[in-house]
Design a protein around this motif. Structure first.
Motif, PDB file in Angstrom:
ATOM      1  N   PHE A 254     -17.606  45.847 -15.751  1.00 25.26           N
ATOM      2  CA  PHE A 254     -16.692  44.597 -15.722  1.00 25.26           C
ATOM      3  C   PHE A 254     -16.882  44.024 -14.410  1.00 25.26           C
ATOM      4  CE2 PHE A 254     -14.278  48.133 -14.117  1.00 25.26           C
ATOM      5  CZ  PHE A 254     -13.606  47.613 -13.276  1.00 25.26           C
ATOM      6  N   VAL A 255     -16.591  42.687 -14.342  1.00 26.16           N
ATOM      7  CA  VAL A 255     -16.651  41.906 -13.033  1.00 26.16           C
ATOM      8  C   VAL A 255     -15.258  41.414 -12.800  1.00 26.16           C
ATOM      9  CG1 VAL A 255     -17.246  39.556 -12.000  1.00 26.16           C
ATOM     10  CG2 VAL A 255     -18.938  40.787 -13.720  1.00 26.16           C
ATOM     11  N   ILE A 256     -14.626  41.454 -11.580  1.00 28.81           N
ATOM     12  CA  ILE A 256     -13.504  40.878 -11.210  1.00 28.81           C
ATOM     13  C   ILE A 256     -14.100  39.512 -10.413  1.00 28.81           C
ATOM     14  CG2 ILE A 256     -11.493  41.218  -9.675  1.00 28.81           C
ATOM     15  CD1 ILE A 256     -11.611  44.042 -10.336  1.00 28.81           C
ATOM     16  N   ASP A 257     -13.499  38.535 -11.111  1.00 26.16           N
ATOM     17  CA  ASP A 257     -13.777  37.136 -10.507  1.00 26.16           C
ATOM     18  C   ASP A 257     -12.789  36.755  -9.829  1.00 26.16           C
ATOM     19  OD1 ASP A 257     -14.317  34.712  -9.911  1.00 26.16           O
ATOM     20  OD2 ASP A 257     -15.232  34.250 -12.110  1.00 26.16           O
ATOM     21  N   LEU A 258     -12.801  36.570  -8.241  1.00 31.06           N
ATOM     22  CA  LEU A 258     -11.677  36.374  -7.373  1.00 31.06           C
ATOM     23  C   LEU A 258     -12.146  34.938  -6.892  1.00 31.06           C
ATOM     24  CD1 LEU A 258     -11.192  39.558  -5.709  1.00 31.06           C
ATOM     25  CD2 LEU A 258      -9.773  38.816  -7.576  1.00 31.06           C
ATOM     26  N   THR A 259     -12.831  34.135  -7.432  1.00 31.19           N
ATOM     27  CA  THR A 259     -13.186  33.030  -7.003  1.00 31.19           C
ATOM     28  C   THR A 259     -11.973  31.800  -7.146  1.00 31.19           C
ATOM     29  OG1 THR A 259     -14.011  32.043  -9.041  1.00 31.19           O
ATOM     30  CG2 THR A 259     -15.808  33.018  -7.466  1.00 31.19           C
ATOM     31  N   LYS A 260     -11.025  32.312  -7.638  1.00 33.07           N
ATOM     32  CA  LYS A 260      -9.764  31.110  -7.715  1.00 33.07           C
ATOM     33  C   LYS A 260      -8.688  31.966  -6.709  1.00 33.07           C
ATOM     34  CE  LYS A 260     -11.441  29.178 -12.145  1.00 33.07           C
ATOM     35  NZ  LYS A 260     -11.240  29.024 -13.491  1.00 33.07           N
ATOM     36  N   ILE A 261      -8.977  32.862  -6.172  1.00 29.20           N
ATOM     37  CA  ILE A 261      -7.903  33.459  -5.522  1.00 29.20           C
ATOM     38  C   ILE A 261      -7.941  32.663  -4.109  1.00 29.20           C
ATOM     39  CG2 ILE A 261      -7.333  35.448  -3.908  1.00 29.20           C
ATOM     40  CD1 ILE A 261      -6.574  36.039  -7.041  1.00 29.20           C
ATOM     41  N   ASP A 262      -6.471  32.278  -3.782  1.00 26.41           N
ATOM     42  CA  ASP A 262      -6.381  31.553  -2.614  1.00 26.41           C
ATOM     43  C   ASP A 262      -5.936  32.372  -1.498  1.00 26.41           C
ATOM     44  OD1 ASP A 262      -6.103  29.229  -4.329  1.00 26.41           O
ATOM     45  OD2 ASP A 262      -4.170  29.530  -4.762  1.00 26.41           O
ATOM     46  N   PHE A 263      -5.694  33.665  -1.595  1.00 25.78           N
ATOM     47  CA  PHE A 263      -5.111  34.637  -0.487  1.00 25.78           C
ATOM     48  C   PHE A 263      -5.299  36.129  -0.802  1.00 25.78           C
ATOM     49  CE2 PHE A 263      -1.859  36.996   1.695  1.00 25.78           C
ATOM     50  CZ  PHE A 263      -2.332  36.868   2.969  1.00 25.78           C
ATOM     51  N   LEU A 264      -5.940  36.809   0.077  1.00 32.20           N
ATOM     52  CA  LEU A 264      -6.222  38.075   0.068  1.00 32.20           C
ATOM     53  C   LEU A 264      -5.691  38.969   1.056  1.00 32.20           C
ATOM     54  CD1 LEU A 264      -7.625  40.518  -1.917  1.00 32.20           C
ATOM     55  CD2 LEU A 264      -9.593  39.940  -0.498  1.00 32.20           C
ATOM     56  N   ASP A 265      -5.023  39.692   0.903  1.00 29.33           N
ATOM     57  CA  ASP A 265      -4.519  40.520   2.199  1.00 29.33           C
ATOM     58  C   ASP A 265      -4.835  42.141   2.251  1.00 29.33           C
ATOM     59  OD1 ASP A 265      -2.578  41.683   0.586  1.00 29.33           O
ATOM     60  OD2 ASP A 265      -0.787  41.074   1.507  1.00 29.33           O
ATOM     61  N   SER A 266      -4.477  42.781   2.976  1.00 26.77           N
ATOM     62  CA  SER A 266      -4.848  44.225   3.066  1.00 26.77           C
ATOM     63  C   SER A 266      -4.391  44.995   1.729  1.00 26.77           C
ATOM     64  CB  SER A 266      -4.413  44.855   4.174  1.00 26.77           C
ATOM     65  OG  SER A 266      -3.038  44.809   4.350  1.00 26.77           O
ATOM     66  N   SER A 267      -3.328  44.660   1.208  1.00 22.68           N
ATOM     67  CA  SER A 267      -2.852  45.240   0.109  1.00 22.68           C
ATOM     68  C   SER A 267      -3.668  44.973  -1.158  1.00 22.68           C
ATOM     69  CB  SER A 267      -1.352  44.752  -0.473  1.00 22.68           C
ATOM     70  OG  SER A 267      -0.388  45.249   0.645  1.00 22.68           O
ATOM     71  N   GLY A 268      -4.197  43.793  -1.329  1.00 25.74           N
ATOM     72  CA  GLY A 268      -5.509  43.355  -2.245  1.00 25.74           C
ATOM     73  C   GLY A 268      -6.518  44.032  -2.195  1.00 25.74           C
ATOM     74  N   LEU A 269      -6.959  44.012  -0.872  1.00 25.59           N
ATOM     75  CA  LEU A 269      -8.101  44.899  -0.550  1.00 25.59           C
ATOM     76  C   LEU A 269      -7.833  46.217  -1.155  1.00 25.59           C
ATOM     77  CD1 LEU A 269      -9.191  43.482   2.900  1.00 25.59           C
ATOM     78  CD2 LEU A 269     -10.451  43.300   0.897  1.00 25.59           C
ATOM     79  N   GLY A 270      -6.864  47.137  -0.831  1.00 21.15           N
ATOM     80  CA  GLY A 270      -6.467  48.243  -1.246  1.00 21.15           C
ATOM     81  C   GLY A 270      -6.533  48.407  -2.606  1.00 21.15           C
ATOM     82  N   ALA A 271      -6.047  47.354  -3.451  1.00 21.01           N
ATOM     83  CA  ALA A 271      -6.090  47.432  -4.962  1.00 21.01           C
ATOM     84  C   ALA A 271      -7.645  47.512  -5.273  1.00 21.01           C
ATOM     85  CB  ALA A 271      -5.405  46.250  -5.325  1.00 21.01           C
TER      86      ALA A 271
END
Length: 129
Positions: A61-78
């Motif tokens: 699978f691919v996780i497409d984050l091209t439409k994500i406006d904001f990514l923080d350390s919790s998101g990176l952790g996920a």
């Protein structure tokens, strides 16, 4: 097997939290998760649940984050937790992000670990090989 995969497809973005929406598509036996909004401390749990609950098959699978406006350390952790699970299960995966997301991932030197690609086509090609 194709019938099960067709059931995974979600036409519209599903509301996961107030600030995060998710979608699933299938491209030549590769699942594509697309997210828009914010992947942060308030949405990382729903992000992880959405991905893990929809991995019914052992397809890459691919996780497409091209439409994500904001990514923080919790998101990176996920993302890191998802990558660790995939590596344990020997399941192929890749991440695609817009310039902001890609810069954040590269800043913490996780590009290789998360199989970060510059566009969806590159990610699909990577997973087909």
């Amino acid at each position: 097997m194709i019938h099960l995969l067709e059931e995974l497809k979600i036409e519209d973005f599903q509301k996961l939290t107030v600030s995060l929406r998710g979608n699933i598509d299938l491209r030549t036996n590769i699942i594509v998760f697309t997210f828009k909004g914010q992947l942060d401390a308030f949405s990382e749990k729903q992000f992880k649940n959405f991905v893990s609950n929809n991995l019914k098959n052992e397809y890459p699978f691919v996780i497409d984050l091209t439409k994500i406006d904001f990514l923080d350390s919790s998101g990176l952790g996920a993302l890191v937790q998802t990558a660790k699970e995939c590596k344990k299960l020997k399941l192929g995966f890749s991440i695609v992000g817009n310039s902001r997301v890609a810069q954040t991932i590269k800043l913490v030197r996780l590009g290789d670990f998360l199989n970060l690609k510059s566009c969806l086509e590159d990610a699909l090609t990577y997973l087909k090989n």
